[in-house]
Design a protein around this motif. Structure first.
Motif, mmCIF file in Angstrom:
data_model
loop_
_atom_site.group_PDB
_atom_site.id
_atom_site.type_symbol
_atom_site.label_atom_id
_atom_site.label_comp_id
_atom_site.label_asym_id
_atom_site.label_seq_id
_atom_site.Cartn_x
_atom_site.Cartn_y
_atom_site.Cartn_z
ATOM 1 N N GLU A 127 7.204 9.999 0.245
ATOM 2 C CA GLU A 127 6.026 9.228 -0.109
ATOM 3 C C GLU A 127 6.434 8.071 -1.026
ATOM 4 O O GLU A 127 7.141 8.266 -2.005
ATOM 5 C CB GLU A 127 4.998 10.103 -0.849
ATOM 6 N N LEU A 128 5.963 6.893 -0.687
ATOM 7 C CA LEU A 128 6.129 5.709 -1.542
ATOM 8 C C LEU A 128 4.761 5.383 -2.104
ATOM 9 O O LEU A 128 3.878 4.915 -1.379
ATOM 10 C CB LEU A 128 6.670 4.537 -0.726
ATOM 11 N N ARG A 129 4.572 5.646 -3.387
ATOM 12 C CA ARG A 129 3.242 5.513 -3.998
ATOM 13 C C ARG A 129 3.135 4.199 -4.745
ATOM 14 O O ARG A 129 3.996 3.896 -5.550
ATOM 15 C CB ARG A 129 2.959 6.674 -4.929
ATOM 16 N N ARG A 169 0.841 -1.192 0.000
ATOM 17 C CA ARG A 169 0.000 0.000 0.000
ATOM 18 C C ARG A 169 0.879 1.246 0.000
ATOM 19 O O ARG A 169 2.057 1.189 0.382
ATOM 20 C CB ARG A 169 -0.911 0.006 1.231
ATOM 21 N N PRO A 170 0.353 2.405 -0.428
ATOM 22 C CA PRO A 170 1.148 3.642 -0.338
ATOM 23 C C PRO A 170 1.573 3.906 1.096
ATOM 24 O O PRO A 170 0.798 3.715 2.038
ATOM 25 C CB PRO A 170 0.182 4.713 -0.847
ATOM 26 N N LEU A 171 2.805 4.350 1.248
ATOM 27 C CA LEU A 171 3.357 4.633 2.573
ATOM 28 C C LEU A 171 4.052 5.988 2.553
ATOM 29 O O LEU A 171 4.709 6.344 1.570
ATOM 30 C CB LEU A 171 4.387 3.580 2.982
ATOM 31 N N THR A 172 3.936 6.718 3.648
ATOM 32 C CA THR A 172 4.744 7.913 3.844
ATOM 33 C C THR A 172 5.668 7.659 5.028
ATOM 34 O O THR A 172 5.211 7.336 6.124
ATOM 35 C CB THR A 172 3.877 9.150 4.118
ATOM 36 N N LEU A 173 6.963 7.779 4.759
ATOM 37 C CA LEU A 173 7.988 7.562 5.778
ATOM 38 C C LEU A 173 8.555 8.897 6.229
ATOM 39 O O LEU A 173 8.790 9.790 5.403
ATOM 40 C CB LEU A 173 9.123 6.706 5.221
ATOM 41 N N ALA A 174 8.805 9.009 7.511
ATOM 42 C CA ALA A 174 9.471 10.187 8.064
ATOM 43 C C ALA A 174 10.733 9.752 8.793
ATOM 44 O O ALA A 174 10.801 8.645 9.331
ATOM 45 C CB ALA A 174 8.549 10.935 9.028
ATOM 46 N N SER A 175 11.716 10.637 8.801
ATOM 47 C CA SER A 175 12.932 10.418 9.581
ATOM 48 C C SER A 175 13.268 11.705 10.301
ATOM 49 O O SER A 175 13.189 12.799 9.719
ATOM 50 C CB SER A 175 14.093 10.002 8.674
ATOM 51 N N TRP A 176 13.649 11.565 11.604
ATOM 52 C CA TRP A 176 13.900 12.775 12.407
ATOM 53 C C TRP A 176 14.852 12.443 13.553
ATOM 54 O O TRP A 176 14.577 11.573 14.369
ATOM 55 C CB TRP A 176 12.592 13.302 12.980
ATOM 56 N N ASN A 177 15.972 13.155 13.594
ATOM 57 C CA ASN A 177 16.819 13.143 14.777
ATOM 58 C C ASN A 177 16.208 14.138 15.754
ATOM 59 O O ASN A 177 16.308 15.351 15.576
ATOM 60 C CB ASN A 177 18.258 13.544 14.442
ATOM 61 N N VAL A 178 15.581 13.597 16.810
ATOM 62 C CA VAL A 178 14.805 14.449 17.714
ATOM 63 C C VAL A 178 15.617 14.938 18.911
ATOM 64 O O VAL A 178 15.165 15.800 19.656
ATOM 65 C CB VAL A 178 13.541 13.723 18.210
ATOM 66 N N ASN A 179 16.813 14.362 19.114
ATOM 67 C CA ASN A 179 17.683 14.824 20.205
ATOM 68 C C ASN A 179 16.930 14.803 21.544
ATOM 69 O O ASN A 179 16.800 15.815 22.218
ATOM 70 C CB ASN A 179 18.222 16.223 19.895
ATOM 71 N N SER A 180 16.427 13.607 21.893
ATOM 72 C CA SER A 180 15.681 13.300 23.120
ATOM 73 C C SER A 180 14.184 13.163 22.827
ATOM 74 O O SER A 180 13.474 14.163 22.654
ATOM 75 C CB SER A 180 15.874 14.324 24.237
ATOM 76 N N VAL A 181 13.748 11.913 22.764
ATOM 77 C CA VAL A 181 12.352 11.650 22.409
ATOM 78 C C VAL A 181 11.397 12.071 23.515
ATOM 79 O O VAL A 181 10.268 12.517 23.248
ATOM 80 C CB VAL A 181 12.171 10.157 22.047
ATOM 81 N N ARG A 182 11.811 11.968 24.771
ATOM 82 C CA ARG A 182 10.911 12.354 25.854
ATOM 83 C C ARG A 182 10.736 13.867 25.917
ATOM 84 O O ARG A 182 9.639 14.370 26.161
ATOM 85 C CB ARG A 182 11.436 11.799 27.183
ATOM 86 N N ASP A 238 2.958 7.506 7.898
ATOM 87 C CA ASP A 238 2.586 6.175 8.388
ATOM 88 C C ASP A 238 3.640 5.625 9.336
ATOM 89 O O ASP A 238 3.328 4.879 10.265
ATOM 90 C CB ASP A 238 2.418 5.215 7.205
ATOM 91 N N VAL A 239 4.894 6.001 9.080
ATOM 92 C CA VAL A 239 6.032 5.479 9.837
ATOM 93 C C VAL A 239 6.960 6.638 10.162
ATOM 94 O O VAL A 239 7.232 7.475 9.295
ATOM 95 C CB VAL A 239 6.805 4.411 9.023
ATOM 96 N N ILE A 240 7.434 6.696 11.404
ATOM 97 C CA ILE A 240 8.424 7.705 11.790
ATOM 98 C C ILE A 240 9.652 6.996 12.335
ATOM 99 O O ILE A 240 9.562 6.256 13.325
ATOM 100 C CB ILE A 240 7.883 8.673 12.857
ATOM 101 N N CYS A 241 10.787 7.221 11.693
ATOM 102 C CA CYS A 241 12.066 6.693 12.158
ATOM 103 C C CYS A 241 12.763 7.794 12.952
ATOM 104 O O CYS A 241 12.982 8.894 12.434
ATOM 105 C CB CYS A 241 12.930 6.267 10.977
ATOM 106 N N LEU A 242 13.088 7.491 14.187
ATOM 107 C CA LEU A 242 13.655 8.472 15.106
ATOM 108 C C LEU A 242 15.099 8.116 15.423
ATOM 109 O O LEU A 242 15.444 6.939 15.540
ATOM 110 C CB LEU A 242 12.846 8.513 16.397
#
Length: 269
Positions: A267-269, A2-15, A31-35
């Protein structure tokens, strides 16, 4: 798939930045967040906050107070055994599968300040990590299956991935030894750099701005350190949406107590 939207983020402390991640998720709807750089152990990860955001599935590879990576998803996650890539066995990598897509989430060492591996152990560690990663990716190049490599790679590879190519040639993250190593491993694994396939040079493209810049927008001394790459099985899906398919959410850098990185989406369509 299925179509997917992926995100990537260096959040420098998730809490610390969970509220910002929630705000971003509400805007971008990935749909997915890579931290990366989550800075916590798995039992300290704010699972309930992410479930309340709409991400009930999480895979966490943590380390006390340092490093750490995580993937949160609206869809079920299959955890895969990671290959040991980090020479110091730090929490800098994980491998998961979502909707048939394998995702390698990476946080490559920054490398310190002095670009000399003989005098700077942190830079040596970074180069060693890149060497191990190149061998690993080369060994898997011909394996079938859709794969994504993403994360804070801590290297701005191209001339227009930094605010000044000439001034940063001796600054870690843009030195020739790093950019050449990154290009070798990209080719070794048969990867497409989605951002630059969709938004080619000479357009400037940054994902990170130093905390040292009081007015980061005015100075705009950025670097493209955060990446989403796809293998051949996903190239058409990644490129079919045109340049709008990849986005740097730089407004997040303006929010109170921001990470120095902005999230990126594909976006992966």
């Amino acid at each position: 798939m299925r179509p997917l939207t992926l995100a990537s983020w260096n959040v420098n402390s998730v809490r610390l930045r969970a509220p910002q991640i929630a705000r971003f998720a509400d805007m971008a709807r990935p749909d997915v967040i890579c931290l990366q750089e989550i800075k916590c152990l798995e039992d300290q990860f704010p699972h309930k906050i992410f479930a309340d955001m709409g991400y009930p599935h999480a895979a966490v590879t943590g380390q006390k107070g340092m490093h750490g990576v995580a993937v949160v998803s609206r869809l079920p996650i299959e955890a895969l055994d990671p290959h040991p890539l980090c020479p110091k066995d730090e929490a800098r990598q994980q491998r998961v599968k979502i909707e048939g897509v394998e995702i390698l989430n990476l946080y490559i060492p920054a490398g310190g300040d002095e670009p000399d591996p003989d005098t700077n152990p942190r830079f040596r560690h970074k180069l060693d990590f890149l060497g191990v990663l190149e061998t690993y990716l080369a060994g898997r190049k011909d394996e079938p299956g859709a794969r994504v490599l993403t994360g804070d790679l801590n290297i701005a590879p191209l001339e227009h991935d930094v605010w000044s190519h000439k001034q940063l040639l001796k600054v870690i993250s843009h030195t020739p030894v790093e950019t050449e190593a990154l290009e070798r491993l990209r080719k070794a694994g048969g990867w497409t750099d989605a951002a630059r396939a969709l938004i080619p040079e000479p357009e400037k493209l940054f994902t990170w701005w130093s905390y040292r810049n009081r007015d980061w927008r005015k100075s705009n001394r950025g670097r493209r350190l955060d990446h989403i790459w796809v293998n051949g099985d996903l190239e058409a899906a990644a490129l079919s949406g045109g340049r709008a398919g990849f986005k740097v959410w730089e407004d997040c850098r303006d929010w109170p107590q921001p990470s120095d990185h902005a999230p990126v989406t594909l976006e992966l369509r």
